[in-house]
Design an enzyme around this catalytic site. Structure first.
Site, PDB file in Angstrom:
ATOM      1  N   PRO A 207      -3.757   0.601  18.699  1.00 18.45           N
ATOM      2  CA  PRO A 207      -3.714   0.276  17.641  1.00 18.45           C
ATOM      3  C   PRO A 207      -3.810   1.303  16.159  1.00 18.45           C
ATOM      4  O   PRO A 207      -3.192   0.942  15.228  1.00 18.45           O
ATOM      5  CB  PRO A 207      -4.744  -0.871  17.282  1.00 18.45           C
ATOM      6  CG  PRO A 207      -5.591  -0.411  18.224  1.00 18.45           C
ATOM      7  CD  PRO A 207      -4.866   0.229  19.393  1.00 18.45           C
TER       8      PRO A 207
ATOM      9  N   HIS B  85       0.779  -1.238  -0.221  1.00 15.35           N
ATOM     10  CA  HIS B  85      -0.004  -0.019  -0.011  1.00 15.35           C
ATOM     11  C   HIS B  85       0.922   1.313   0.083  1.00 15.35           C
ATOM     12  O   HIS B  85       1.560   1.638   0.952  1.00 15.35           O
ATOM     13  CB  HIS B  85      -0.966  -0.007   1.204  1.00 15.35           C
ATOM     14  CG  HIS B  85      -2.076  -1.020   1.166  1.00 15.35           C
ATOM     15  ND1 HIS B  85      -3.372  -0.843   1.693  1.00 15.35           N
ATOM     16  CD2 HIS B  85      -2.294  -2.006   0.199  1.00 15.35           C
ATOM     17  CE1 HIS B  85      -4.082  -1.796   1.679  1.00 15.35           C
ATOM     18  NE2 HIS B  85      -3.539  -2.319   0.582  1.00 15.35           N
TER      19      HIS B  85
ATOM     20  N   TYR C  93       4.195   6.752   9.956  1.00 19.71           N
ATOM     21  CA  TYR C  93       3.314   5.622   9.871  1.00 19.71           C
ATOM     22  C   TYR C  93       4.174   4.326   9.173  1.00 19.71           C
ATOM     23  O   TYR C  93       3.938   3.358   9.410  1.00 19.71           O
ATOM     24  CB  TYR C  93       2.126   6.067   8.600  1.00 19.71           C
ATOM     25  CG  TYR C  93       1.152   4.974   8.444  1.00 19.71           C
ATOM     26  CD1 TYR C  93       0.201   4.999   9.407  1.00 19.71           C
ATOM     27  CD2 TYR C  93       1.036   4.487   7.481  1.00 19.71           C
ATOM     28  CE1 TYR C  93      -0.641   3.874   9.439  1.00 19.71           C
ATOM     29  CE2 TYR C  93       0.229   3.196   7.139  1.00 19.71           C
ATOM     30  CZ  TYR C  93      -0.699   3.113   8.247  1.00 19.71           C
ATOM     31  OH  TYR C  93      -1.746   2.191   8.215  1.00 19.71           O
TER      32      TYR C  93
ATOM     33  N   TYR D  60      -8.964   5.605   7.474  1.00 18.06           N
ATOM     34  CA  TYR D  60      -9.035   6.012   8.906  1.00 18.06           C
ATOM     35  C   TYR D  60      -9.885   7.138   8.932  1.00 18.06           C
ATOM     36  O   TYR D  60      -9.483   8.325   8.353  1.00 18.06           O
ATOM     37  CB  TYR D  60      -7.722   6.555   9.386  1.00 18.06           C
ATOM     38  CG  TYR D  60      -6.583   5.488   9.425  1.00 18.06           C
ATOM     39  CD1 TYR D  60      -5.766   4.932   8.379  1.00 18.06           C
ATOM     40  CD2 TYR D  60      -6.250   4.779  10.689  1.00 18.06           C
ATOM     41  CE1 TYR D  60      -4.712   3.991   8.596  1.00 18.06           C
ATOM     42  CE2 TYR D  60      -5.276   3.889  10.924  1.00 18.06           C
ATOM     43  CZ  TYR D  60      -4.395   3.436   9.883  1.00 18.06           C
ATOM     44  OH  TYR D  60      -3.595   2.320  10.019  1.00 18.06           O
TER      45      TYR D  60
ATOM     46  N   LYS E  17       1.353   0.124  15.238  1.00 18.70           N
ATOM     47  CA  LYS E  17       2.913  -0.110  15.541  1.00 18.70           C
ATOM     48  C   LYS E  17       3.329  -1.165  16.284  1.00 18.70           C
ATOM     49  O   LYS E  17       4.612  -1.505  16.416  1.00 18.70           O
ATOM     50  CB  LYS E  17       3.298   1.282  16.191  1.00 18.70           C
ATOM     51  CG  LYS E  17       3.324   2.490  15.400  1.00 18.70           C
ATOM     52  CD  LYS E  17       4.381   2.569  14.414  1.00 18.70           C
ATOM     53  CE  LYS E  17       4.453   3.595  13.467  1.00 18.70           C
ATOM     54  NZ  LYS E  17       4.370   3.102  11.913  1.00 18.70           N
TER      55      LYS E  17
HETATM   56  P1  RFL Z   1       1.920 -11.356  22.070  1.00 23.00           P
HETATM   57  O1  RFL Z   1       1.526 -11.313  20.309  1.00 23.00           O
HETATM   58  O2  RFL Z   1       0.833 -10.745  22.799  1.00 23.00           O
HETATM   59  O3  RFL Z   1       2.481 -12.744  22.117  1.00 23.00           O
HETATM   60  C1  RFL Z   1       2.754 -12.900  23.734  1.00 23.00           C
HETATM   61  C2  RFL Z   1       2.915 -14.456  23.608  1.00 23.00           C
HETATM   62  O4  RFL Z   1       3.060 -14.663  25.005  1.00 23.00           O
HETATM   63  C3  RFL Z   1       2.273 -15.929  25.391  1.00 23.00           C
HETATM   64  N1  RFL Z   1       2.154 -15.935  27.139  1.00 23.00           N
HETATM   65  C4  RFL Z   1       3.024 -16.740  27.781  1.00 23.00           C
HETATM   66  N2  RFL Z   1       3.785 -17.792  27.349  1.00 23.00           N
HETATM   67  C5  RFL Z   1       4.308 -18.275  28.275  1.00 23.00           C
HETATM   68  N3  RFL Z   1       4.108 -18.153  29.597  1.00 23.00           N
HETATM   69  C6  RFL Z   1       3.289 -17.073  29.993  1.00 23.00           C
HETATM   70  N4  RFL Z   1       3.147 -16.790  31.237  1.00 23.00           N
HETATM   71  C7  RFL Z   1       2.841 -16.245  29.043  1.00 23.00           C
HETATM   72  N5  RFL Z   1       2.063 -15.299  29.134  1.00 23.00           N
HETATM   73  C8  RFL Z   1       1.654 -15.020  27.737  1.00 23.00           C
HETATM   74  C9  RFL Z   1       1.150 -15.561  24.871  1.00 23.00           C
HETATM   75  O5  RFL Z   1       0.126 -16.530  24.913  1.00 23.00           O
HETATM   76  C10 RFL Z   1       1.113 -14.823  23.532  1.00 23.00           C
HETATM   77  O6  RFL Z   1       1.418 -16.126  22.709  1.00 23.00           O
HETATM   78  O7  RFL Z   1       3.096 -10.197  22.057  1.00 23.00           O
HETATM   79  P2  RFL Z   1       4.218  -9.810  20.980  1.00 23.00           P
HETATM   80  O8  RFL Z   1       5.161 -11.097  20.503  1.00 23.00           O
HETATM   81  O9  RFL Z   1       5.111  -8.953  21.890  1.00 23.00           O
HETATM   82  O10 RFL Z   1       3.793  -9.318  19.782  1.00 23.00           O
HETATM   83  C11 RFL Z   1       3.132  -8.044  19.818  1.00 23.00           C
HETATM   84  C12 RFL Z   1       1.966  -8.049  18.950  1.00 23.00           C
HETATM   85  O11 RFL Z   1       0.969  -9.085  19.040  1.00 23.00           O
HETATM   86  C13 RFL Z   1       0.905  -6.532  19.039  1.00 23.00           C
HETATM   87  O12 RFL Z   1       1.789  -5.377  19.735  1.00 23.00           O
HETATM   88  C14 RFL Z   1       0.347  -6.176  17.811  1.00 23.00           C
HETATM   89  O13 RFL Z   1      -0.890  -7.258  17.765  1.00 23.00           O
HETATM   90  C15 RFL Z   1      -0.623  -4.822  18.194  1.00 23.00           C
HETATM   91  N6  RFL Z   1      -1.450  -4.635  16.882  1.00 23.00           N
HETATM   92  C16 RFL Z   1      -0.875  -3.827  15.763  1.00 23.00           C
HETATM   93  N7  RFL Z   1       0.447  -4.019  15.564  1.00 23.00           N
HETATM   94  C17 RFL Z   1       0.744  -3.626  14.219  1.00 23.00           C
HETATM   95  O14 RFL Z   1       2.052  -3.545  14.388  1.00 23.00           O
HETATM   96  N8  RFL Z   1       0.197  -3.157  13.260  1.00 23.00           N
HETATM   97  C18 RFL Z   1      -1.221  -3.459  13.464  1.00 23.00           C
HETATM   98  O15 RFL Z   1      -1.946  -3.186  12.323  1.00 23.00           O
HETATM   99  C19 RFL Z   1      -1.757  -3.751  14.784  1.00 23.00           C
HETATM  100  N9  RFL Z   1      -3.199  -3.763  14.678  1.00 23.00           N
HETATM  101  C20 RFL Z   1      -2.842  -4.692  17.177  1.00 23.00           C
HETATM  102  C21 RFL Z   1      -3.698  -4.429  16.128  1.00 23.00           C
HETATM  103  C22 RFL Z   1      -3.421  -5.204  18.225  1.00 23.00           C
HETATM  104  C23 RFL Z   1      -4.652  -5.142  18.383  1.00 23.00           C
HETATM  105  N10 RFL Z   1      -5.392  -5.685  19.627  1.00 23.00           N
HETATM  106  C24 RFL Z   1      -6.173  -6.738  19.467  1.00 23.00           C
HETATM  107  C25 RFL Z   1      -4.722  -5.268  20.932  1.00 23.00           C
HETATM  108  C26 RFL Z   1      -4.965  -4.489  16.037  1.00 23.00           C
HETATM  109  C27 RFL Z   1      -5.408  -4.763  17.446  1.00 23.00           C
HETATM  110  C28 RFL Z   1      -7.228  -4.715  17.406  1.00 23.00           C
HETATM  111  C1  PHB Z   2      -5.837  -4.111  11.155  1.00 20.74           C
HETATM  112  O1  PHB Z   2      -6.026  -4.392   9.981  1.00 20.74           O
HETATM  113  O2  PHB Z   2      -6.202  -4.923  11.921  1.00 20.74           O
HETATM  114  C2  PHB Z   2      -5.120  -2.933  11.510  1.00 20.74           C
HETATM  115  C3  PHB Z   2      -4.772  -1.895  10.359  1.00 20.74           C
HETATM  116  C4  PHB Z   2      -4.250  -0.733  10.665  1.00 20.74           C
HETATM  117  C5  PHB Z   2      -4.292  -0.449  11.837  1.00 20.74           C
HETATM  118  C6  PHB Z   2      -4.809  -0.992  13.044  1.00 20.74           C
HETATM  119  C7  PHB Z   2      -5.369  -2.368  12.585  1.00 20.74           C
HETATM  120  O3  PHB Z   2      -3.907   1.145  12.316  1.00 20.74           O
END
Ligand code: RFL
Ligand code: PHB
Length: 404
Positions: free
Chosen positions: A307, A87, A399, A215, A311
């Protein structure tokens, strides 16, 4: 495999040694595992959930070029390049009009739309194929002797107690994990902002409303139109913190989404049954430092961003790039310079992303307790942003991702 049953308690306890114990098999843990495996450093990943559970979590969708480059460096970029969507811009909606932010023209870079689920699947498959070990459903993971030179980790699986001796522990277990919680409170400084709203997300197998993300700042609240593929859409609505998923039928969700985007897009929106629907609260959080003795925190274990700026996953990738390189330097060059600099180096980048995510969140949402002043500032800022190339360029530069 190195599993060494102790003589007296062979059936109920096992002991082994690895160089690095990684807690958590999210993107941070799996990326670090892949970096270490590539360098010939033995690491064991301990994950409390099942592999299917980890793959079932619908989260991030947008990868910065640094994250794309990391997947390439690991030799794992093939499916991402074949199926991911490049994109070069996104639409910013305000006052029922969408204006394109041209990322390529303003910042010279694009982003890759490729879901966190797919990144995780690629990393899991490569890990399994290489013979590198991940223990899923590891219960009661506990960290020991972090301050000394011989840390160890205990966990239980299938009724067997395990002890893993190691040189270092990487805490990649997310916001609710055990790693950060194992650091004495007086050794950590935490910074936090909780936002007075959440995001209601819906995933559905319909073509995205637009070929780029939208957005939208709207009087009824923020909306985001995103996607996972040309046939799978991801949509979000700003919602109240006490909203319940059950209270939102698919029809109510899409009616509300149509109200919050420009009329032409609303008309083009194709709806279908949701295959996932969830509410996520929004917060900014940073724990400093990202190291305690032989424990290094990475990803959501150390910091959370709302989110809006996309990032979170990208910060996890940059943290483990720094940490992986520092561990390789330790083993190859017998130098701890990278490990000693890790926390400061990572936090420098983290805080810039925290700032950007906070700013973009503040710009795009309705704040329930605002007296009117905040709203006026938001309008002035949007007007400035959309009319100024310099301001648009600052948005675009952040971004697409600041340099590592
Ligand atoms: P995770 O993915 O939470 O993984 C941590 C893992 O540790 C496990 N765990 C344990 N394992 C052993 N013993 C324990 N005591 C434990 N406790 C926990 C968990 O089960 C899990 O498998 O952290 P990590 O690896 O640091 O990754 C971070 C990302 O997952 C997170 O920052 C992103 O998903 C955030 N996020 C987004 N990030 C982006 O860069 N671009 C995006 O577009 C974006 N969109 C989002 C998002 C997060 C969202 N939510 C649900 C918060 C959109 C949403 C809606
Ligand atoms: C997503 O596709 O889940 C998504 C994309 C952009 C964002 C947050 C979430 O800023």
């Amino acid at each position: 495999m190195n599993e060494l049953p102790t003589a007296s308690t062979a059936a109920t306890s096992r002991r082994e040694r690895v160089q690095v114990a990684i807690i958590g098999a999210g993107p941070a843990g799996l990326l670090l595992g892949a970096l270490l495996h590539q360098a010939g450093i033995e690491a064991l990943v301990l994950e409390q959930r099942s592999a299917d559970y980890v793959l079932g979590r619908i989260r991030a969708g947008v990868l910065e070029q640094g994250t794309v480059a990391l997947m390439d460096r690991l030799g794992l970029g093939a499916r991402m390049h074949a199926q991911g969507l490049v994109h070069g811009g996104f639409a910013l909606g305000w006052r029922n009009r969408h204006q394109r932010i041209d990322l390529e023209a303003l910042a010279g870079k694009a982003v890759m739309v490729y879901g966190q689920t797919e990144v995780t699947r690629d990393l899991m498959d490569a890990r399994a194929a290489s013979g590198a070990r991940t223990v899923y459903e590891a219960a009661d993971v506990a960290l020991h002797d972090l301050g000394g030179t011989a840390p160890w980790v205990s966990y239980r699986r299938d009724g067997v107690e395990h002890r893993v001796d190691c040189d270092f522990i990487a805490g990649c277990d997310g916001y609710h994990g055990v790693s950060r919680a194992s650091i004495p409170a007086d050794a950590l400084r935490c910074y936090e902002r909780v936002y007075p709203f959440g995001w209601l997300g819906v995933l559905c197998d319909t073509p995205p409303v637009s070929h780029e993300l939208i957005y939208s700042n709207h009087a009824r609240g923020f909306a985001l139109c995103s996607m996972r593929s040309p046939t799978r859409s991801r949509y979000y609505l700003q919602c109240a913190l006490d909203d319940k998923v059950e209270a939102w039928s698919d029809a109510a969700f899409f009616d509300e989404l149509r109200r919050r985007i420009e009329p032409e897009a609303a008309e083009a929106l194709v709806t279908g049954p949701s295959i996932e629907k969830s509410i996520a609260p929004l917060r900014s959080f940073v724990a400093e430092p990202m190291r305690h003795g032989r424990l290094f925190l990475a990803g959501d274990a150390a910091h959370i961003v709302p989110p809006t700026g996309a990032k979170g996953l990208n910060l996890a990738a940059s943290d483990v790039t720094y940490l992986g390189d520092a561990l390789v330097e330790h083993y190859r060059e017998r130098s701890d310079a990278g490990l000693d600099a890790y926390s400061e180096r990572a936090l420098k980048r983290v805080w810039k992303a925290v700032r950007f995510s906070w700013w973009f969140t503040s710009l795009m949402h309705r704040f329930p307790d605002d007296s009117g002043f905040g709203q006026k500032i938001q309008e002035a800022e949007l007007d400035y942003l959309l009319g100024s190339r310099a301001a648009s360029a600052a948005l675009a530069e952040n971004y697409v991702g600041l340099p590592l």
